[in-house]
Design a protein around this motif. Sequence first.
Motif, PDB file in Angstrom:
ATOM      1  N   UNK A  90       0.940  -1.170  -0.052  1.00 53.26           N
ATOM      2  CA  UNK A  90      -0.182  -0.044   0.140  1.00 53.26           C
ATOM      3  C   UNK A  90       0.819   1.263  -0.138  1.00 53.26           C
ATOM      4  N   UNK A  91       1.988   1.152   0.738  1.00 53.78           N
ATOM      5  CA  UNK A  91       2.840   2.334   0.759  1.00 53.78           C
ATOM      6  C   UNK A  91       3.670   2.529  -0.687  1.00 53.78           C
ATOM      7  N   UNK A  92       3.664   1.517  -1.200  1.00 52.79           N
ATOM      8  CA  UNK A  92       4.442   1.714  -2.324  1.00 52.79           C
ATOM      9  C   UNK A  92       3.435   1.968  -3.451  1.00 52.79           C
ATOM     10  N   UNK A  93       2.175   1.782  -3.325  1.00 57.23           N
ATOM     11  CA  UNK A  93       1.040   2.145  -4.075  1.00 57.23           C
ATOM     12  C   UNK A  93       0.893   3.939  -4.093  1.00 57.23           C
ATOM     13  N   UNK A  94       1.024   4.258  -2.775  1.00 61.98           N
ATOM     14  CA  UNK A  94       1.038   5.764  -2.589  1.00 61.98           C
ATOM     15  C   UNK A  94       2.350   6.455  -3.389  1.00 61.98           C
ATOM     16  N   UNK A  95       3.382   5.884  -3.182  1.00 62.48           N
ATOM     17  CA  UNK A  95       4.692   6.383  -3.840  1.00 62.48           C
ATOM     18  C   UNK A  95       4.409   6.407  -5.485  1.00 62.48           C
ATOM     19  N   UNK A  96       3.578   5.725  -5.922  1.00 63.04           N
ATOM     20  CA  UNK A  96       3.240   5.762  -7.215  1.00 63.04           C
ATOM     21  C   UNK A  96       2.455   6.904  -8.025  1.00 63.04           C
ATOM     22  N   UNK A  97       2.246   7.741  -7.139  1.00 61.43           N
ATOM     23  CA  UNK A  97       1.561   9.253  -7.250  1.00 61.43           C
ATOM     24  C   UNK A  97       2.993   9.784  -8.010  1.00 61.43           C
ATOM     25  N   UNK A  98       4.005   9.821  -7.181  1.00 66.67           N
ATOM     26  CA  UNK A  98       5.225  10.583  -7.635  1.00 66.67           C
ATOM     27  C   UNK A  98       5.725   9.892  -9.182  1.00 66.67           C
ATOM     28  N   UNK A  99       5.662   8.649  -9.282  1.00 65.51           N
ATOM     29  CA  UNK A  99       6.333   8.063 -10.196  1.00 65.51           C
ATOM     30  C   UNK A  99       5.665   8.517 -11.659  1.00 65.51           C
ATOM     31  N   UNK A 100       4.068   9.005 -11.541  1.00 67.96           N
ATOM     32  CA  UNK A 100       3.141   9.297 -12.365  1.00 67.96           C
ATOM     33  C   UNK A 100       3.760  10.815 -12.879  1.00 67.96           C
ATOM     34  N   UNK A 101       4.153  11.655 -11.941  1.00 64.87           N
ATOM     35  CA  UNK A 101       4.653  13.000 -12.233  1.00 64.87           C
ATOM     36  C   UNK A 101       6.001  12.788 -12.891  1.00 64.87           C
ATOM     37  N   UNK A 102       6.938  11.733 -12.745  1.00 67.19           N
ATOM     38  CA  UNK A 102       8.393  11.531 -13.224  1.00 67.19           C
ATOM     39  C   UNK A 102       7.889  11.186 -14.572  1.00 67.19           C
ATOM     40  N   UNK A 103       7.203  10.186 -14.604  1.00 69.18           N
ATOM     41  CA  UNK A 103       6.727   9.942 -16.169  1.00 69.18           C
ATOM     42  C   UNK A 103       6.458  10.805 -16.859  1.00 69.18           C
ATOM     43  N   UNK A 104       5.652  11.908 -16.857  1.00 70.94           N
ATOM     44  CA  UNK A 104       5.288  12.984 -17.541  1.00 70.94           C
ATOM     45  C   UNK A 104       6.465  13.843 -17.585  1.00 70.94           C
ATOM     46  N   UNK A 105       7.380  14.032 -16.953  1.00 68.51           N
ATOM     47  CA  UNK A 105       8.882  14.662 -17.194  1.00 68.51           C
ATOM     48  C   UNK A 105       9.613  14.113 -17.941  1.00 68.51           C
ATOM     49  N   UNK A 106       9.938  12.875 -17.666  1.00 65.59           N
ATOM     50  CA  UNK A 106      10.939  12.214 -18.262  1.00 65.59           C
ATOM     51  C   UNK A 106      10.748  11.967 -19.767  1.00 65.59           C
ATOM     52  N   UNK A 107       9.405  12.001 -20.268  1.00 65.62           N
ATOM     53  CA  UNK A 107       8.967  11.775 -21.707  1.00 65.62           C
ATOM     54  C   UNK A 107       9.499  12.693 -22.543  1.00 65.62           C
ATOM     55  N   UNK A 108       9.507  13.971 -21.920  1.00 69.19           N
ATOM     56  CA  UNK A 108      10.199  15.116 -22.715  1.00 69.19           C
ATOM     57  C   UNK A 108      11.780  15.366 -22.383  1.00 69.19           C
ATOM     58  N   UNK A 109      12.052  14.909 -21.252  1.00 67.56           N
ATOM     59  CA  UNK A 109      13.366  15.273 -21.048  1.00 67.56           C
ATOM     60  C   UNK A 109      14.275  14.309 -21.656  1.00 67.56           C
ATOM     61  N   UNK A 110      14.047  13.115 -21.809  1.00 65.76           N
ATOM     62  CA  UNK A 110      14.937  12.071 -22.463  1.00 65.76           C
ATOM     63  C   UNK A 110      15.251  12.462 -24.079  1.00 65.76           C
TER      64      UNK A 110
END
Length: 472
Positions: free
Chosen positions: A248-268
Motif C-alpha cells: 500500500x505504501x508503494x501504491x502511494x509512492x506511485x503518485x510521484x512516479x506518475x509525475x516523473x513519467x510525465x517529466x521524463x517523456x520530454x526530458x529524454x
Amino acid sequence: MSAPSKASIVFLLVSMFQKGLAYITTPIYTNLLTTDEYGRVAVFLTWFQLIGIVAMFSLQAGVFNNGMLEYKDKRDDYMLSMLVLSNLITAGVGVILIVGFPFWNRYLRLDMPLLLLMLLLFLTQPAMNFWQSRQRFSYKYKALAIATISSCVASPAVAVICILLFPGNRLYARLFGAELALVAFYLFFYVQTFVRGRGKVNLSYWKFALTFNLPLIPHYLSQYLLSSSDKLMISYLVGDTQTAFYNVAYSVAAVATIVWGAINTSLLPFTYENCQAKKYKRIADVTIPLMLVFAAACMTVIVFAPELIAIMAPPEYQIAIYVVPPVVGGVFFQCMYYIFANPVYYFKKPKYVMYASLIAAIVNVILNYIFIPKFGFTAAGYTTIASYMLQAFIDYLAMKKVMGFSIYNTKLLLGLSAAVIAVSLVSTLTYRFILIRYGLFLAMLAVIYVNRSRLTETFKTIKKRDSAETKG
C-alpha cells in the motif's frame, strides 16, 4: 500536429491512465481482501514480473524496436518469430518450474494452479506486448489506446465481480478473474500474429534477438530486484500481512512516479538532442528546475501520507504511513538515476548502468536480509532509499567517466537530495501534528513560487523544442 507528436501525447495519456487506474483500484482491493490475501496478491504479481524477465526474455523491449528497423519489410514474420522464440523459452522455464515444483515452492510460495496461471500469462502476453510496441513504433495511437484502455478496465472489473461472486475464495477470484480477462485480449493478438506471419519462423531473427538481449537480462533482473525484492523478502521473512502494508505504501509512492513519467517523456529526447549538439549547459538549465518540481512532488506525497493511506486502505493499514517517507525518498533517487544514465545511454555505454543497478540490487538484498527480521516491513523502506542512493551515486560516476565531466551543478543536486532525505527522516515525527505538516507543504509552495520564473522558462524551453519537432 505531426503524427509523432500526436502519438507521443496519446501514449503519455494512456500510460498515465494505466497508472492512475491502478492507484484508484487499490482501495477497492484493500477493502475486499484481507491483509493476508492482499499481501499474497502482491507476492504473485512480483514473482510474475521477476520470473517473466527470463521466461519472456524481455523481447518486447529495445530488441523489438531494433528489429522493426532492421527488418522493416518483414515485420509480420519478425513478430511471429519473436513470439515463437518467447514461447519456447517460456516452455523451458515452465518445465524447470513444474518438475522442480516441490523445491521451488519453498521460495515462490505459490500453489500449482497459480503457477500454471503464471505460465499461461507468459505464453500469451508477449503477443499483445509486441503488437503494442509495433503500434508505438508506427505512431498508430488510436488502436493502441482503445486496446490498452479496454484491457485495463476489463481486468479489475472482472476481478471485482469474481470476488463478489466467490467470497469464499477471494484470492483465486482476484487473480484468476483479473488475469484471465487479460488473457482473452492476449489470445486475440496471439492468433492475429500467427495469421499475419503465415507460420514463417526465421531462425536468423532468433540469433539477432538472443545476441542483443542476453547481455541485458542481468540488467533487467537487477533493476526489478532493486524495486521489488522488498515485497518478496518481507513475505518470506515476516509474512504476507506485512507485505500488504508495504505494498500500500508503494501504491502511494506511485503518485510521484506518475509525475516523473510525465517529466521524463520530454526530458529524454531533449537530453539526447543536446548531447548530439554538445549543448550540455542547456541540459542542466532544464533538468535542475524539473528535478526541483519532482522533489516537491515527492515531499508533498510524504507530507500527505496519512491522508493518502486513509483514502487507499481501511484503518488497519494506517501503520503503513511510517514506511511511505523512505519509499518515496527511494523513488526520488530512483528517478535521479535517469538524469545521469540518459547521457550514458546516448554515448552507448550501457554496461556502466548495468554495473550500478546490479551492485545496488545486491546491496539491497543483503540489507533486507539483515534488517527486515529485526525491524519488520518498515526496514525495507530505508534499505530501499539507501540502495537507490548508491545506484544514483554510481551512475553519477559513470556519467563523469563517459563524458569526462559532470553536466550538472553537483552542489545543487546534493542540496536537493539532502532536502528530500531530511523530509523523509523527519516527517514521520510530524504525522500526529497536522499544522506542522501543512506548514511544511506551504513552505514547499513558497520555494516553488520564488523560483516560478525559472520554472516557467524551463517549460517554455521544452515547449519550443516540441514545436520545432512538430514543424520539422
